[in-house]
Design a protein around this motif. Structure first.
Motif, mmCIF file in Angstrom:
data_model
loop_
_atom_site.group_PDB
_atom_site.id
_atom_site.type_symbol
_atom_site.label_atom_id
_atom_site.label_comp_id
_atom_site.label_asym_id
_atom_site.label_seq_id
_atom_site.Cartn_x
_atom_site.Cartn_y
_atom_site.Cartn_z
ATOM 1 N N GLN A 175 -43.295 -42.868 -58.108
ATOM 2 C CA GLN A 175 -43.255 -42.488 -56.709
ATOM 3 C C GLN A 175 -42.781 -41.037 -56.590
ATOM 4 O OE1 GLN A 175 -40.875 -45.263 -54.574
ATOM 5 N NE2 GLN A 175 -42.405 -46.882 -54.671
ATOM 6 N N SER A 176 -43.628 -40.158 -57.058
ATOM 7 C CA SER A 176 -43.286 -38.746 -56.975
ATOM 8 C C SER A 176 -44.548 -37.958 -56.653
ATOM 9 C CB SER A 176 -42.680 -38.258 -58.294
ATOM 10 O OG SER A 176 -43.654 -38.294 -59.323
ATOM 11 N N MET A 177 -44.357 -36.726 -56.292
ATOM 12 C CA MET A 177 -45.489 -35.829 -56.056
ATOM 13 C C MET A 177 -45.081 -34.429 -56.475
ATOM 14 S SD MET A 177 -45.587 -35.153 -51.934
ATOM 15 C CE MET A 177 -45.548 -36.871 -51.477
ATOM 16 N N THR A 178 -46.086 -33.647 -56.791
ATOM 17 C CA THR A 178 -45.868 -32.247 -57.138
ATOM 18 C C THR A 178 -46.554 -31.393 -56.087
ATOM 19 O OG1 THR A 178 -45.816 -32.783 -59.491
ATOM 20 C CG2 THR A 178 -46.228 -30.486 -58.899
ATOM 21 N N ILE A 179 -45.824 -30.487 -55.525
ATOM 22 C CA ILE A 179 -46.363 -29.557 -54.533
ATOM 23 C C ILE A 179 -46.218 -28.160 -55.122
ATOM 24 C CG2 ILE A 179 -46.144 -28.637 -52.203
ATOM 25 C CD1 ILE A 179 -44.846 -31.348 -51.434
ATOM 26 N N MET A 180 -47.332 -27.465 -55.245
ATOM 27 C CA MET A 180 -47.309 -26.135 -55.851
ATOM 28 C C MET A 180 -47.980 -25.141 -54.924
ATOM 29 S SD MET A 180 -48.353 -27.183 -59.737
ATOM 30 C CE MET A 180 -47.945 -25.592 -60.412
ATOM 31 N N GLY A 181 -47.581 -23.891 -55.057
ATOM 32 C CA GLY A 181 -48.233 -22.857 -54.271
ATOM 33 C C GLY A 181 -47.554 -21.522 -54.451
ATOM 34 N N ASP A 182 -48.196 -20.515 -53.928
ATOM 35 C CA ASP A 182 -47.693 -19.143 -53.967
ATOM 36 C C ASP A 182 -47.537 -18.692 -52.520
ATOM 37 O OD1 ASP A 182 -47.225 -16.433 -54.248
ATOM 38 O OD2 ASP A 182 -48.928 -16.067 -55.579
ATOM 39 N N MET A 183 -46.306 -18.593 -52.067
ATOM 40 C CA MET A 183 -46.057 -18.204 -50.674
ATOM 41 C C MET A 183 -46.671 -16.854 -50.330
ATOM 42 S SD MET A 183 -44.476 -20.520 -49.043
ATOM 43 C CE MET A 183 -43.741 -22.074 -49.492
ATOM 44 N N ALA A 184 -46.787 -15.981 -51.310
ATOM 45 C CA ALA A 184 -47.374 -14.662 -51.060
ATOM 46 C C ALA A 184 -48.859 -14.763 -50.734
ATOM 47 C CB ALA A 184 -47.158 -13.751 -52.265
ATOM 48 N N GLN A 185 -49.472 -15.920 -51.000
ATOM 49 C CA GLN A 185 -50.893 -16.101 -50.704
ATOM 50 C C GLN A 185 -51.120 -16.958 -49.465
ATOM 51 O OE1 GLN A 185 -53.588 -16.847 -53.979
ATOM 52 N NE2 GLN A 185 -52.042 -16.165 -55.439
ATOM 53 N N GLY A 186 -50.086 -17.192 -48.679
ATOM 54 C CA GLY A 186 -50.220 -17.944 -47.435
ATOM 55 C C GLY A 186 -50.843 -17.065 -46.370
ATOM 56 N N ILE A 187 -52.156 -17.167 -46.203
ATOM 57 C CA ILE A 187 -52.877 -16.236 -45.321
ATOM 58 C C ILE A 187 -53.225 -16.830 -43.958
ATOM 59 C CG2 ILE A 187 -53.779 -14.838 -47.201
ATOM 60 C CD1 ILE A 187 -56.438 -16.353 -46.934
ATOM 61 N N TYR A 188 -52.756 -18.043 -43.689
ATOM 62 C CA TYR A 188 -53.015 -18.660 -42.390
ATOM 63 C C TYR A 188 -51.683 -18.939 -41.708
ATOM 64 C CZ TYR A 188 -57.580 -19.198 -44.505
ATOM 65 O OH TYR A 188 -58.762 -18.943 -45.133
ATOM 66 N N SER A 189 -51.434 -18.288 -40.599
ATOM 67 C CA SER A 189 -50.132 -18.421 -39.936
ATOM 68 C C SER A 189 -49.970 -19.745 -39.215
ATOM 69 C CB SER A 189 -49.938 -17.276 -38.939
ATOM 70 O OG SER A 189 -50.931 -17.338 -37.919
ATOM 71 N N ASP A 190 -51.074 -20.424 -38.913
ATOM 72 C CA ASP A 190 -50.995 -21.629 -38.104
ATOM 73 C C ASP A 190 -50.779 -22.909 -38.911
ATOM 74 O OD1 ASP A 190 -53.520 -21.336 -39.212
ATOM 75 O OD2 ASP A 190 -54.515 -22.405 -37.582
ATOM 76 N N HIS A 191 -50.847 -22.844 -40.229
ATOM 77 C CA HIS A 191 -50.575 -24.041 -41.022
ATOM 78 C C HIS A 191 -50.046 -23.662 -42.403
ATOM 79 C CE1 HIS A 191 -54.807 -23.106 -41.981
ATOM 80 N NE2 HIS A 191 -54.576 -23.645 -43.156
ATOM 81 N N GLY A 192 -49.506 -24.664 -43.067
ATOM 82 C CA GLY A 192 -48.911 -24.434 -44.379
ATOM 83 C C GLY A 192 -47.427 -24.156 -44.268
ATOM 84 N N LEU A 193 -46.782 -24.129 -45.412
ATOM 85 C CA LEU A 193 -45.352 -23.825 -45.463
ATOM 86 C C LEU A 193 -45.145 -22.325 -45.308
ATOM 87 C CD1 LEU A 193 -44.242 -25.976 -48.533
ATOM 88 C CD2 LEU A 193 -43.892 -26.500 -46.122
ATOM 89 N N HIS A 194 -44.041 -21.957 -44.703
ATOM 90 C CA HIS A 194 -43.682 -20.549 -44.604
ATOM 91 C C HIS A 194 -42.584 -20.202 -45.608
ATOM 92 C CE1 HIS A 194 -46.270 -19.919 -41.178
ATOM 93 N NE2 HIS A 194 -45.830 -21.073 -40.705
ATOM 94 N N ARG A 195 -41.861 -21.235 -46.034
ATOM 95 C CA ARG A 195 -40.839 -21.091 -47.078
ATOM 96 C C ARG A 195 -40.610 -22.481 -47.656
ATOM 97 N NH1 ARG A 195 -35.583 -21.821 -45.076
ATOM 98 N NH2 ARG A 195 -35.750 -22.878 -43.109
ATOM 99 N N TRP A 196 -40.186 -22.531 -48.910
ATOM 100 C CA TRP A 196 -40.032 -23.823 -49.582
ATOM 101 C C TRP A 196 -38.981 -24.703 -48.924
ATOM 102 C CZ3 TRP A 196 -43.860 -25.497 -52.132
ATOM 103 C CH2 TRP A 196 -44.690 -24.606 -52.816
ATOM 104 N N GLU A 197 -38.011 -24.091 -48.296
ATOM 105 C CA GLU A 197 -36.961 -24.868 -47.643
ATOM 106 C C GLU A 197 -37.508 -25.715 -46.490
ATOM 107 O OE1 GLU A 197 -36.745 -21.638 -48.510
ATOM 108 O OE2 GLU A 197 -35.345 -21.912 -50.169
ATOM 109 N N ASP A 198 -38.721 -25.406 -45.996
ATOM 110 C CA ASP A 198 -39.333 -26.208 -44.946
ATOM 111 C C ASP A 198 -39.550 -27.657 -45.388
ATOM 112 O OD1 ASP A 198 -39.383 -23.948 -43.375
ATOM 113 O OD2 ASP A 198 -41.528 -23.555 -43.645
ATOM 114 N N LEU A 199 -39.624 -27.886 -46.706
ATOM 115 C CA LEU A 199 -39.798 -29.253 -47.208
ATOM 116 C C LEU A 199 -38.587 -30.127 -46.904
ATOM 117 C CD1 LEU A 199 -41.474 -28.581 -50.662
ATOM 118 C CD2 LEU A 199 -42.542 -29.532 -48.609
ATOM 119 N N HIS A 200 -37.425 -29.500 -46.690
ATOM 120 C CA HIS A 200 -36.199 -30.265 -46.384
ATOM 121 C C HIS A 200 -36.316 -30.974 -45.042
ATOM 122 C CE1 HIS A 200 -33.716 -27.549 -49.290
ATOM 123 N NE2 HIS A 200 -34.746 -28.133 -49.862
#
Length: 196
Positions: free
Chosen positions: A1-26
Motif C-alpha cells: 500500500q504505497s505509491m511513488t510520486i516523482m517530478g521536477d518542480m522546475a518543469q511545472g508549466i501549468y499554473s492551474d494544476h499540479g503541485l507547486h511545492r512538495w510540501e503540498d502533499l502534506h
C-alpha cells in the motif's frame, strides 16, 4: 500500500494544476507517512547542457536552486546566437539542422514559445527541409527526424539536438511559468543545444 510520486518542480508549466511545492502533499497525506528523497542525477544531457540549465535555474530562482548533477559525458558547448532579422535566424536554423544531420544526429527539434510561432517557423523552413514535421497539437506524434514544435509539447521528449527559437526577454518574460517553459526547452537536448 504505497505509491511513488516523482517530478521536477522546475518543469511545472501549468499554473492551474499540479503541485507547486512538495510540501503540498502534506495536505493530502499524513506527513509522517511521506518519505521524501531528492534525485538530482541527470542522465539525458551532456555536462555543458546541464550546467547551462542549472545556470538558468539559478538566475530565475526555479526549484529553490536545486541543481542537477550531470553524468560525466562531455559534449560541445551550448551556443547562443542573436539575430536582428528573422530571415537571418531562419538561414542559421536551416544550416544548423543540415549540419546536425550530416553529423548523424537523428532527432532534431526546433522549439518555439507558442504553436503559432511553430507554424510560422515551420512554413519558413519547409522548403529547405522537406522531411520536417510540424507538431502544433497534442494529438500529433513525433516519429523522429526534424520537428518544429512549441516547448510545452516537447515536455517529456528528448532530442539529439535542440534549437530554441526566440529565447529573448520579449518571448520568455520574467514570469515564473515562462522561466520554467524555457527550462523545459533547454533540458530536451541530449547532445547539442543552440539558443537563438
Amino acid at each position: 500500500q504505497s505509491m511513488t510520486i516523482m517530478g521536477d518542480m522546475a518543469q511545472g508549466i501549468y499554473s492551474d494544476h499540479g503541485l507547486h511545492r512538495w510540501e503540498d502533499l502534506h495536505d493530502i497525506f499524513d506527513a509522517a507517512a511521506i518519505d521524501q528523497h531528492t534525485l538530482d542525477q541527470s542522465y539525458r544531457s551532456t555536462q555543458e547542457i546541464i550546467r547551462y540549465a542549472n545556470g538558468l535555474m539559478w538566475r530565475t530562482g526555479l526549484n529553490g536552486g536545486s541543481a542537477a548533477k550531470p553524468v560525466t559525458r562531455s559534449g560541445d558547448p551550448v551556443v547562443e546566437k542573436g539575430f536582428s532579422a528573422t530571415a537571418d535566424q531562419v538561414h542559421y536554423l536551416r544550416d544548423g539542422i543540415h549540419t546536425s544531420q550530416k553529423k548523424g544526429r537523428l532527432t532534431i527539434a526546433v522549439l518555439t514559445r507558442t504553436a503559432r510561432a511553430a507554424r510560422e517557423l515551420a512554413t519558413k523552413l519547409a522548403a529547405s527541409i522537406p522531411e520536417l514535421q510540424l507538431l502544433d497539437q497534442r494529438e500529433k506524434i513525433y516519429t523522429g527526424g526534424v520537428a518544429v514544435l512549441p516547448a510545452y509539447l516537447a515536455k517529456g521528449l528528448e532530442f539529439d539536438v535542440v534549437f530554441i527559437s526566440d529565447a529573448d526577454a520579449a518571448t520568455y518574460t520574467p514570469q515564473l511559468l515562462d522561466a520554467r517553459l524555457l527550462y523545459v526547452a533547454v533540458t530536451r537536448a541530449s547532445h547539442q543545444l543552440y539558443v537563438t
